[in-house]
Every structure is written in C-alpha cells, then in structure tokens.
Scaffold this motif. Structure first.
Motif, PDB file in Angstrom:
ATOM      1  N   ARG A 181       0.972  -1.107   0.042  1.00 24.47           N
ATOM      2  CA  ARG A 181       0.182   0.182  -0.007  1.00 24.47           C
ATOM      3  C   ARG A 181       0.867   1.170  -0.033  1.00 24.47           C
ATOM      4  O   ARG A 181       1.970   1.358   0.410  1.00 24.47           O
ATOM      5  CB  ARG A 181      -0.704  -0.058   1.036  1.00 24.47           C
ATOM      6  N   VAL A 182       0.360   2.339  -0.530  1.00 23.28           N
ATOM      7  CA  VAL A 182       0.903   3.421  -0.512  1.00 23.28           C
ATOM      8  C   VAL A 182       0.507   4.412   0.799  1.00 23.28           C
ATOM      9  O   VAL A 182      -0.894   4.253   0.890  1.00 23.28           O
ATOM     10  CB  VAL A 182       0.932   4.477  -1.730  1.00 23.28           C
ATOM     11  N   PHE A 231      -4.285   8.826   1.129  1.00 22.42           N
ATOM     12  CA  PHE A 231      -2.999   7.923   1.470  1.00 22.42           C
ATOM     13  C   PHE A 231      -2.787   8.207   2.886  1.00 22.42           C
ATOM     14  O   PHE A 231      -1.351   8.284   3.156  1.00 22.42           O
ATOM     15  CB  PHE A 231      -1.999   8.038   0.415  1.00 22.42           C
ATOM     16  N   ARG A 232      -3.593   8.521   3.962  1.00 22.24           N
ATOM     17  CA  ARG A 232      -2.971   8.527   5.068  1.00 22.24           C
ATOM     18  C   ARG A 232      -3.040   7.362   5.922  1.00 22.24           C
ATOM     19  O   ARG A 232      -4.098   6.788   6.021  1.00 22.24           O
ATOM     20  CB  ARG A 232      -4.106   9.867   5.807  1.00 22.24           C
ATOM     21  N   LEU A 233      -1.834   7.192   6.602  1.00 19.25           N
ATOM     22  CA  LEU A 233      -1.825   5.942   7.381  1.00 19.25           C
ATOM     23  C   LEU A 233      -2.731   5.701   8.351  1.00 19.25           C
ATOM     24  O   LEU A 233      -2.941   6.720   9.143  1.00 19.25           O
ATOM     25  CB  LEU A 233      -0.545   5.566   7.808  1.00 19.25           C
ATOM     26  N   GLY A 234      -3.250   4.724   8.610  1.00 24.83           N
ATOM     27  CA  GLY A 234      -4.189   4.347   9.944  1.00 24.83           C
ATOM     28  C   GLY A 234      -5.756   4.788   9.316  1.00 24.83           C
ATOM     29  O   GLY A 234      -6.643   4.749  10.461  1.00 24.83           O
ATOM     30  N   GLN A 235      -5.873   5.332   8.223  1.00 17.86           N
ATOM     31  CA  GLN A 235      -7.319   5.697   7.957  1.00 17.86           C
ATOM     32  C   GLN A 235      -7.775   4.839   6.885  1.00 17.86           C
ATOM     33  O   GLN A 235      -7.253   4.027   6.334  1.00 17.86           O
ATOM     34  CB  GLN A 235      -7.187   6.991   7.157  1.00 17.86           C
ATOM     35  N   GLY A 270      -8.772   4.752   3.997  1.00 24.72           N
ATOM     36  CA  GLY A 270      -8.258   5.009   2.596  1.00 24.72           C
ATOM     37  C   GLY A 270      -7.206   4.152   2.411  1.00 24.72           C
ATOM     38  O   GLY A 270      -6.963   3.720   1.169  1.00 24.72           O
ATOM     39  N   THR A 271      -6.103   4.092   3.208  1.00 27.44           N
ATOM     40  CA  THR A 271      -5.298   3.195   3.067  1.00 27.44           C
ATOM     41  C   THR A 271      -5.295   1.835   3.271  1.00 27.44           C
ATOM     42  O   THR A 271      -4.338   0.953   3.447  1.00 27.44           O
ATOM     43  CB  THR A 271      -4.106   3.548   3.613  1.00 27.44           C
TER      44      THR A 271
END
Length: 193
Positions: A57-58, A83-87, A89-90
C-alpha cells in the motif's frame, strides 16, 4: 521455486467504489475489467497453492513528512487527504482477505522496493518468483516488474487483475513490460508450478 503473490495498491483510496477514485476513470476501469473479482479469485488460488501472499500500500504519516513535494503523482495527496496511514483510505479493500503472516509493505513512492522492507522480507522467505497485480498498471505494476527483474526475481503479471486510467494506458503498459516478465490471467495462473 518459492513464490509470492504480491497485491499492489488495492487500497480503498484507489479501488473502492465509495473512495475518492470510485467515480474516476480509474474506478471505472476497476469495475469494467472486474479487477476486484479477478484479484479475489487469484488470491484464493494462491492460498490454496500454499504460496506466500503480500499486500503493498502507499501511505504517509500524519503531516505527510515522507511525501515528495515536487512529485506529479503524490504532491496533491496532502491537500486531498489521500493515502493517510491508519485511515480507511489506506486499508486494503475488504474483498481481499488478509491473514496473519502475510507480507505487508507500506511505501512512500511508486516502487514497493524503494526504501521499504520488501526485499528483506522476500529474502527471509527465500522467494525467487513474484506474481503480481494491482493498480495502476503504468505505475506500481511497471515499477514492481522492472525493479523485481533487476533484482533477479522471476516476474509474472496477472494481466486481468490490473488496470490503468484508460484501456490504452493499460495495453501500452503491458506491452512495454513484455520483455521483463511473463504474463498470465487469474483463470490460467498455476501457482503450484
């Protein structure tokens, strides 16, 4: 020969119908080419064959410190909240089952080999062949094949589990990769060979 099936960037921001790309040309191609269904079928076959599975994942940390400011690909991500980690969307799309022990790679550039733990994880597993697929064909799939090839992995692309923003882009990308990999489909692939 030990193999892995690497599933590339199949995260909600890019492929989920309710995500920011859901109504974009990329989202339309994901649906038109049945990329999600084909990938789920291929993943099931890989599990049955007992080969390793990995998810790429990006993603960027809070404040986007790893995000390249001058990149045509990534520079708009902070403003768009992508592309916000922990959200959500990722997160990998819910249609693709992840299991404990799967290889997990978070990348900050197009290639999953660049400044990540991917190569170390593949080495630890004794991997020699990489099956891969994902979105988009002209970005992460091309980068994975070329970088994997140059690291002496045998590369195999599952063509019907990939797409780009347009049919032509996908076709052109696959044609340009032909010298660096083998090509198969979710129906034809034999992960046990």
């Amino acid at each position: 020969m030990k193999s892995i099936y690497l599933i590339l960037d199949m995260q909600n921001d890019l492929v989920h119908a309710d995500g920011p790309n859901g109504k974009s040309p990329l989202g339309e191609q994901v649906r038109a080419r049945r990329v999600m269904e084909n990938t789920a079928a291929a993943l099931s076959k890989a599990r049955q064959a007992g080969i390793a599975v990995g998810f790429v994942r990006v993603g960027f940390s809070e404040g986007y410190p790893e995000c390249p400011k001058n990149s045509p690909v990534f520079s708009g991500a902070p403003k768009a909240g992508l592309f916000r980690l922990g959200q959500w969307g990722t997160a990998i799309h819910e249609a693709l089952e992840q299991r404990p022990g799967d290889v997990q790679v978070t990348k900050h550039r197009v290639s999953p080999f660049y400044s990540t733990t991917l190569e170390a994880q593949l080495s630890a597993l004794g991997i020699e062949r990489i099956y891969c697929s994902g979105v988009s064909t002209q970005a992460v799939v091309q980068a994975t094949v070329r970088d994997g090839h140059d690291r002496d992995f045998e590369m195999v692309v599952l063509e019907d589990c990939c797409c780009a923003h347009a049919v032509e882009e996908h076709a052109n990308s696959m044609a340009s990769l032909a010298r660096f990999c083998k090509t198969t489909t979710s129906a034809a692939v034999d992960f046990s060979s």
